[in-house]
Scaffold this active site. Structure first.
Site, mmCIF file in Angstrom:
data_model
loop_
_atom_site.group_PDB
_atom_site.id
_atom_site.type_symbol
_atom_site.label_atom_id
_atom_site.label_comp_id
_atom_site.label_asym_id
_atom_site.label_seq_id
_atom_site.Cartn_x
_atom_site.Cartn_y
_atom_site.Cartn_z
ATOM 1 N N MET A 45 1.069 -1.076 0.148
ATOM 2 C CA MET A 45 0.166 -0.417 -0.048
ATOM 3 C C MET A 45 0.674 1.302 -0.230
ATOM 4 O O MET A 45 1.674 1.241 0.647
ATOM 5 C CB MET A 45 -0.472 0.158 1.711
ATOM 6 C CG MET A 45 -1.973 -1.665 0.911
ATOM 7 S SD MET A 45 -2.852 -0.912 2.463
ATOM 8 C CE MET A 45 -1.587 -1.452 3.891
ATOM 9 N N CYS A 58 -2.653 -1.307 -9.493
ATOM 10 C CA CYS A 58 -2.375 0.349 -8.777
ATOM 11 C C CYS A 58 -4.190 1.203 -9.814
ATOM 12 O O CYS A 58 -3.827 0.915 -10.606
ATOM 13 C CB CYS A 58 -1.620 0.519 -8.651
ATOM 14 S SG CYS A 58 -2.076 2.905 -7.539
ATOM 15 N N GLY A 72 -8.923 -8.660 -1.002
ATOM 16 C CA GLY A 72 -9.872 -7.773 -1.657
ATOM 17 C C GLY A 72 -10.888 -8.301 -0.245
ATOM 18 O O GLY A 72 -11.607 -9.213 0.268
ATOM 19 N N ASP A 73 -11.250 -6.910 0.409
ATOM 20 C CA ASP A 73 -12.073 -7.319 1.731
ATOM 21 C C ASP A 73 -12.463 -8.423 2.921
ATOM 22 O O ASP A 73 -12.748 -9.046 4.066
ATOM 23 C CB ASP A 73 -13.771 -7.217 1.387
ATOM 24 C CG ASP A 73 -14.200 -6.316 0.610
ATOM 25 O OD1 ASP A 73 -13.674 -5.423 0.408
ATOM 26 O OD2 ASP A 73 -15.601 -6.721 0.190
ATOM 27 N N GLY A 105 -5.412 -5.971 3.365
ATOM 28 C CA GLY A 105 -4.712 -4.167 2.772
ATOM 29 C C GLY A 105 -5.526 -3.121 3.913
ATOM 30 O O GLY A 105 -4.909 -3.199 5.087
ATOM 31 N N ARG A 106 -6.601 -2.989 3.703
ATOM 32 C CA ARG A 106 -6.824 -1.802 4.849
ATOM 33 C C ARG A 106 -7.219 -2.909 6.089
ATOM 34 O O ARG A 106 -7.765 -2.250 6.954
ATOM 35 C CB ARG A 106 -8.177 -1.385 3.976
ATOM 36 C CG ARG A 106 -8.318 -0.500 2.524
ATOM 37 C CD ARG A 106 -9.208 -0.071 2.042
ATOM 38 N NE ARG A 106 -9.469 -0.966 1.157
ATOM 39 C CZ ARG A 106 -11.201 -1.370 0.883
ATOM 40 N NH1 ARG A 106 -12.079 -0.634 1.546
ATOM 41 N NH2 ARG A 106 -11.446 -2.303 0.140
#
Length: 312
Positions: free
Chosen positions: A17, A100, A201-202, A224-225
């Site tokens: 990231m 990206c 993802g998620d 990631g997040r």
């Protein structure tokens, strides 16, 4: 999971990231249980110009058992020259960013823009594979937009071009990070190739990781997040107990790790967003967040956060 001759234990990886996965944060996530952590994406072009700030992104931590660097660019010869550069000797795996969605990246023909030119993407991968003995992996999305969902075709191209593994983020470029991740696309990619596939993802907790792996059949997940301000998520994902991890200790370790490498003015600016993430979800943190954002002294900020966490 095994990529080339490199064996993973937990099959849980911190995603690259930009502006986030600094060396100190990567080290913390690994201590919490991540198998590996990918660097911020590094411009091959900038490295070819010996850009000092870009070189800083290549710093690694002692506990990074598996070192993974992610590079980006759209010129096969430049990408290949960086893959063979001594500057990447310390890394075990070289990942190519072809997903990206950031406008400034896409406008230059990099990142997810390459999903619109499979021929060029293939030439880049082949050039990189030919230039090094290290495993080359590729990270990409489900497609550029809803009218061009080509992840399966792209995945097959990556395998045929010599990639040792791929990571698929189940959103299009135009979705950015909104909406739900498309597990069906990820599953289709896994079913289409014989190389390891990492789902992205998620993944925000053990339940979402298990659901992703069970539904898609993927070999690993990339977080990631879900790790922003919560590196202890990797303890929960790998069978540990995040409740035993002290958040303030993570904060102090993060700052100390940055200070060992970077000047104070960089640390002061860079760490602010991380601190706001670390404080997210704590009752009554709004006032503290304002102080964190405006207090010039990082040492004073640490005192403020310590007092807040002790009294909550």
């Amino acid at each position: 999971m095994k990529i080339g001759n490199i064996e993973f234990k937990n099959n849980v990886i911190l995603a690259p990231m930009a502006g986030v996965t600094d060396v100190a944060f990567r080290s913390i996530c690994i201590d919490c249980g991540a198998d590996a952590a990918v660097t911020e994406m590094v411009s091959a072009k900038a490295l070819s110009y010996n850009n000092e700030r870009t070189e800083d992104l290549l710093v690694t931590a002692d506990n990074e058992r598996i070192k993974i660097v992610q590079i980006f660019g759209h010129e096969p010869d430049v990408m290949a020259s960086i893959c063979s550069s001594p500057r990447l000797d310390k890394f075990d795996i070289i990942d190519i960013n072809m997903g990206c969605p950031a406008p400034k990246i896409v406008s230059n023909g990099d990142g997810s823009a390459l999903m619109k030119d499979i021929g060029l993407a293939s030439r880049i991968i082949k050039a990189c594979v030919a230039s090094t003995n290290k495993p080359i992996t590729v990270k990409f999305r489900s497609g550029y937009d809803d009218n061009s969902i080509n992840a399966v075709e792209f995945a097959k191209m990556c395998e045929e071009s010599g990639a040792s593994a791929i990571t698929i983020h189940g959103r299009t470029r135009t979705q950015m990070y909104g909406g739900q991740v498309d597990l069906d696309v990820i599953k289709s990619v896994k079913d289409a190739v014989n190389i390891p596939v990492i789902a992205s993802g998620d993944v925000v907790d053990k339940a979402s990781m298990d659901r992703t792996l069970e539904y898609t059949g993927c070999d690993a997940v990339m977080v990631g997040r879900g790790a922003l301000g919560s590196p202890e998520i990797f303890a929960d994902l790998t069978g540990g107990d995040s409740s035993k991890i002290d958040r303030f200790q993570l904060i102090t370790k993060h700052i100390a790790g940055l200070r060992e490498i970077y000047p104070e003015n960089f640390v002061s600016g860079h760490i602010r967003k991380h601190l706001l993430w670390y404080l997210k979800g704590y009752a009554g943190s709004s006032k503290i967040k304002l102080q964190v954002s405006t207090e010039p002294s990082i040492d004073k900020v640490l005192e403020i956060i310590k007092e807040f966490m002790q009294n909550r």
